[in-house]
Design a protein around this motif. Structure first.
Motif, PDB file in Angstrom:
ATOM      1  N   GLN A   1       0.833  -1.207   0.000  1.00  0.00           N
ATOM      2  CA  GLN A   1       0.000   0.000   0.000  1.00  0.00           C
ATOM      3  C   GLN A   1       0.870   1.261   0.000  1.00  0.00           C
ATOM      4  OE1 GLN A   1      -2.665  -0.974   3.455  1.00  0.00           O
ATOM      5  NE2 GLN A   1      -4.264  -0.670   1.936  1.00  0.00           N
ATOM      6  N   ARG A   2       0.328   2.324  -0.598  1.00  0.00           N
ATOM      7  CA  ARG A   2       1.024   3.605  -0.664  1.00  0.00           C
ATOM      8  C   ARG A   2      -0.003   4.718  -0.441  1.00  0.00           C
ATOM      9  NH1 ARG A   2       5.639   5.874  -3.842  1.00  0.00           N
ATOM     10  NH2 ARG A   2       5.151   8.039  -4.370  1.00  0.00           N
ATOM     11  N   ILE A   3       0.318   5.660   0.419  1.00  0.00           N
ATOM     12  CA  ILE A   3      -0.540   6.818   0.688  1.00  0.00           C
ATOM     13  C   ILE A   3       0.304   8.058   0.457  1.00  0.00           C
ATOM     14  CG2 ILE A   3      -1.936   8.036   2.397  1.00  0.00           C
ATOM     15  CD1 ILE A   3      -2.282   5.324   3.837  1.00  0.00           C
ATOM     16  N   GLU A   4      -0.176   8.959  -0.387  1.00  0.00           N
ATOM     17  CA  GLU A   4       0.601  10.144  -0.744  1.00  0.00           C
ATOM     18  C   GLU A   4      -0.286  11.382  -0.749  1.00  0.00           C
ATOM     19  OE1 GLU A   4       3.545  11.826  -4.312  1.00  0.00           O
ATOM     20  OE2 GLU A   4       2.832   9.742  -4.338  1.00  0.00           O
ATOM     21  N   GLY A   5       0.199  12.460  -0.132  1.00  0.00           N
ATOM     22  CA  GLY A   5      -0.466  13.749  -0.195  1.00  0.00           C
ATOM     23  C   GLY A   5      -1.636  13.914   0.751  1.00  0.00           C
ATOM     24  N   PHE A   6      -1.696  13.144   1.835  1.00  0.00           N
ATOM     25  CA  PHE A   6      -2.784  13.219   2.802  1.00  0.00           C
ATOM     26  C   PHE A   6      -2.307  13.864   4.107  1.00  0.00           C
ATOM     27  CE2 PHE A   6      -4.684  10.435  -0.119  1.00  0.00           C
ATOM     28  CZ  PHE A   6      -5.969  10.099   0.235  1.00  0.00           C
ATOM     29  N   ASP A   7      -3.191  14.632   4.738  1.00  0.00           N
ATOM     30  CA  ASP A   7      -2.958  15.175   6.079  1.00  0.00           C
ATOM     31  C   ASP A   7      -3.955  14.548   7.049  1.00  0.00           C
ATOM     32  OD1 ASP A   7      -0.915  16.932   5.254  1.00  0.00           O
ATOM     33  OD2 ASP A   7      -2.396  18.409   4.612  1.00  0.00           O
ATOM     34  N   PHE A   8      -3.455  14.055   8.161  1.00  0.00           N
ATOM     35  CA  PHE A   8      -4.277  13.386   9.165  1.00  0.00           C
ATOM     36  C   PHE A   8      -4.312  14.254  10.423  1.00  0.00           C
ATOM     37  CE2 PHE A   8      -2.618  10.255   6.271  1.00  0.00           C
ATOM     38  CZ  PHE A   8      -3.697   9.427   6.027  1.00  0.00           C
TER      39      PHE A   8
ATOM     40  N   VAL B   1       4.193   8.890   1.632  1.00  0.00           N
ATOM     41  CA  VAL B   1       4.937   9.910   0.909  1.00  0.00           C
ATOM     42  C   VAL B   1       4.213  11.244   1.046  1.00  0.00           C
ATOM     43  CG1 VAL B   1       5.885  10.633  -1.318  1.00  0.00           C
ATOM     44  CG2 VAL B   1       5.748   8.195  -0.759  1.00  0.00           C
ATOM     45  N   ASP B   2       4.927  12.280   1.482  1.00  0.00           N
ATOM     46  CA  ASP B   2       4.379  13.638   1.548  1.00  0.00           C
ATOM     47  C   ASP B   2       3.068  13.682   2.314  1.00  0.00           C
ATOM     48  OD1 ASP B   2       4.121  16.370   1.124  1.00  0.00           O
ATOM     49  OD2 ASP B   2       3.170  16.114  -0.846  1.00  0.00           O
ATOM     50  N   CYS B   3       3.032  13.039   3.478  1.00  0.00           N
ATOM     51  CA  CYS B   3       1.858  13.088   4.344  1.00  0.00           C
ATOM     52  C   CYS B   3       2.154  13.923   5.579  1.00  0.00           C
ATOM     53  CB  CYS B   3       1.433  11.682   4.760  1.00  0.00           C
ATOM     54  SG  CYS B   3       0.709  10.707   3.415  1.00  0.00           S
ATOM     55  N   GLY B   4       1.108  14.495   6.169  1.00  0.00           N
ATOM     56  CA  GLY B   4       1.253  15.327   7.358  1.00  0.00           C
ATOM     57  C   GLY B   4       0.399  14.799   8.505  1.00  0.00           C
ATOM     58  N   PHE B   5       0.890  15.007   9.723  1.00  0.00           N
ATOM     59  CA  PHE B   5       0.198  14.526  10.922  1.00  0.00           C
ATOM     60  C   PHE B   5       0.176  15.656  11.945  1.00  0.00           C
ATOM     61  CE2 PHE B   5       2.008  11.020   8.637  1.00  0.00           C
ATOM     62  CZ  PHE B   5       0.998  10.073   8.632  1.00  0.00           C
TER      63      PHE B   5
ATOM     64  N   PHE C   1       5.633  15.447  10.674  1.00  0.00           N
ATOM     65  CA  PHE C   1       5.002  15.052  11.930  1.00  0.00           C
ATOM     66  C   PHE C   1       5.029  16.263  12.857  1.00  0.00           C
ATOM     67  CE2 PHE C   1       6.219  11.166   9.928  1.00  0.00           C
ATOM     68  CZ  PHE C   1       5.319  10.206  10.356  1.00  0.00           C
ATOM     69  N   GLY C   2       3.903  16.954  12.947  1.00  0.00           N
ATOM     70  CA  GLY C   2       3.863  18.241  13.635  1.00  0.00           C
ATOM     71  C   GLY C   2       3.381  18.155  15.061  1.00  0.00           C
ATOM     72  N   ALA C   3       2.967  19.288  15.567  1.00  0.00           N
ATOM     73  CA  ALA C   3       2.644  19.442  16.981  1.00  0.00           C
ATOM     74  C   ALA C   3       1.548  18.479  17.419  1.00  0.00           C
ATOM     75  CB  ALA C   3       2.219  20.877  17.257  1.00  0.00           C
ATOM     76  N   ILE C   4       1.653  18.016  18.659  1.00  0.00           N
ATOM     77  CA  ILE C   4       0.677  17.136  19.285  1.00  0.00           C
ATOM     78  C   ILE C   4       0.099  17.858  20.488  1.00  0.00           C
ATOM     79  CG2 ILE C   4       0.438  15.010  20.627  1.00  0.00           C
ATOM     80  CD1 ILE C   4       2.342  13.654  18.768  1.00  0.00           C
ATOM     81  N   ALA C   5      -1.224  17.823  20.633  1.00  0.00           N
ATOM     82  CA  ALA C   5      -1.871  18.493  21.760  1.00  0.00           C
ATOM     83  C   ALA C   5      -1.844  17.601  23.000  1.00  0.00           C
ATOM     84  CB  ALA C   5      -3.315  18.835  21.413  1.00  0.00           C
TER      85      ALA C   5
END
Length: 307
Positions: free
Chosen positions: A28-35, A58-62, A86-90
């Protein structure tokens, strides 16, 4: 993603009480998604939960998830992460890890940006084989991560070409840890080469903690910026690691950690050959905010950047 990025916003929803996406297939491949914003009743929600198979991101944001990516403990799982943020976590219940990889076959992370942690680790990996190449793991101002990088069960870890920075408000004095929860894999080896390590703690830090006494450890061609000590056992291979002052760099205050043209540290790198089928000399370098770029010439300088 086609025609722009896809934003998967939880708004209270989740799959199977585990995450926004739960994957089990091979190839599986996931590209260009923000979660964004996953929470679940047990407090362990993830942007992506990998339960089985193999996955390439690939190129995903969290953002603002209880965990960014979390995997099951399954020795057949393989996970590749390329150019992801992989950005800020609350603050929520429990520990919040940007990437938490269970006891899987293989983990590879390249060109990715881990930042602004909280209580948990920026990257925690229990895989048998770990390749962490050309990334930025930086807790940054206000970040409260524990370890920047941890391999709690050891395994084989090649950590090369990374910019790794611990904040002054860290939850743990150690920057990198290997084997602290027991050496469960038969092969135990850590290669920490050509990284730029920065610690903003005023005192008391430790660059590297290695627990299994039988582990093969190579620490070479790293630049160490800050006050921590580099504890080391006698059997470690240590070559060309240099304490560097902030003014050795082009503009450290603006995160430009290339050595100045006149720095005495330029040209000090040593050839460390090959190990575990990997050439221990970088062929690329991290390009902020995501991705890598190929090096134009031979590797001559210690640290993560050759410019």
């Amino acid at each position: 993603a086609v025609g722009g990025r896809v934003r998967v916003i939880a708004a209270g929803a989740h799959a199977q009480g585990k995450g926004l996406f739960v994957t089990t297939g091979r190839g599986q491949r996931i590209e260009g998604f923000d979660f964004i914003g996953c929470t679940v009743p047990d407090g362990n929600g993830a942007g992506i939960r990998v339960e089985a198979g193999s996955l390439t991101l690939v190129d995903c944001g969290f953002r603002d998830n209880e965990n960014g990516v979390l995997t099951a403990n399954h020795e057949a799982i393989e996970l590749d992460i390329v150019d992801c943020d992989f950005g800020a976590i609350a603050l929520r219940r429990g520990f919040t890890h940007h990437l938490y990889v269970g006891a899987i076959a293989r983990l590879a992370v390249t060109g990715s940006y881990f930042h602004q942690g909280l209580l948990g680790h920026l990257l925690k990996g229990r895989a048998a084989v770990n390749h962490v190449l050309y990334n930025r793991l930086s807790d940054e101002i206000g970040g409260r991560a524990s370890y920047e990088l941890e391999f709690p069960n050891g395994g084989v870890a090649v950590v090369m070409g990374n910019f790794i920075m611990q904040s002054a408000s860290t939850e743990n004095a150690h920057v990198i840890s290997f084997g602290a929860e027991g050496a469960t894999w038969p092969r135990q080896a850590l290669y920490l080469v050509h990284n730029t390590l920065v610690d903003q703690k005023p005192a008391g830090g430790i660059w590297l903690r290695v627990a299994p006494p039988r582990a093969d450890v190579m620490v070479a061609n790293n630049l160490l910026v800050g006050t921590p000590r580099l504890a080391a056992d006698g059997h470690w291979t240590r070559r060309a690691n240099f304490a560097a002052d902030w003014d050795e760099f082009v503009r450290a205050a603006r995160d430009d950690f290339r050595l100045k043209p006149g720095s005495a540290l330029r040209g000090k790198a040593q050839d460390m050959g090959e190990a575990e089928g990997v050439r221990l000399s970088p062929g690329r370098e991290y390009r902020h905010p995501l991705g890598t770029t190929a090096l134009a010439g031979p590797v001559r300088h210690p640290g993560a950047f050759q410019g």
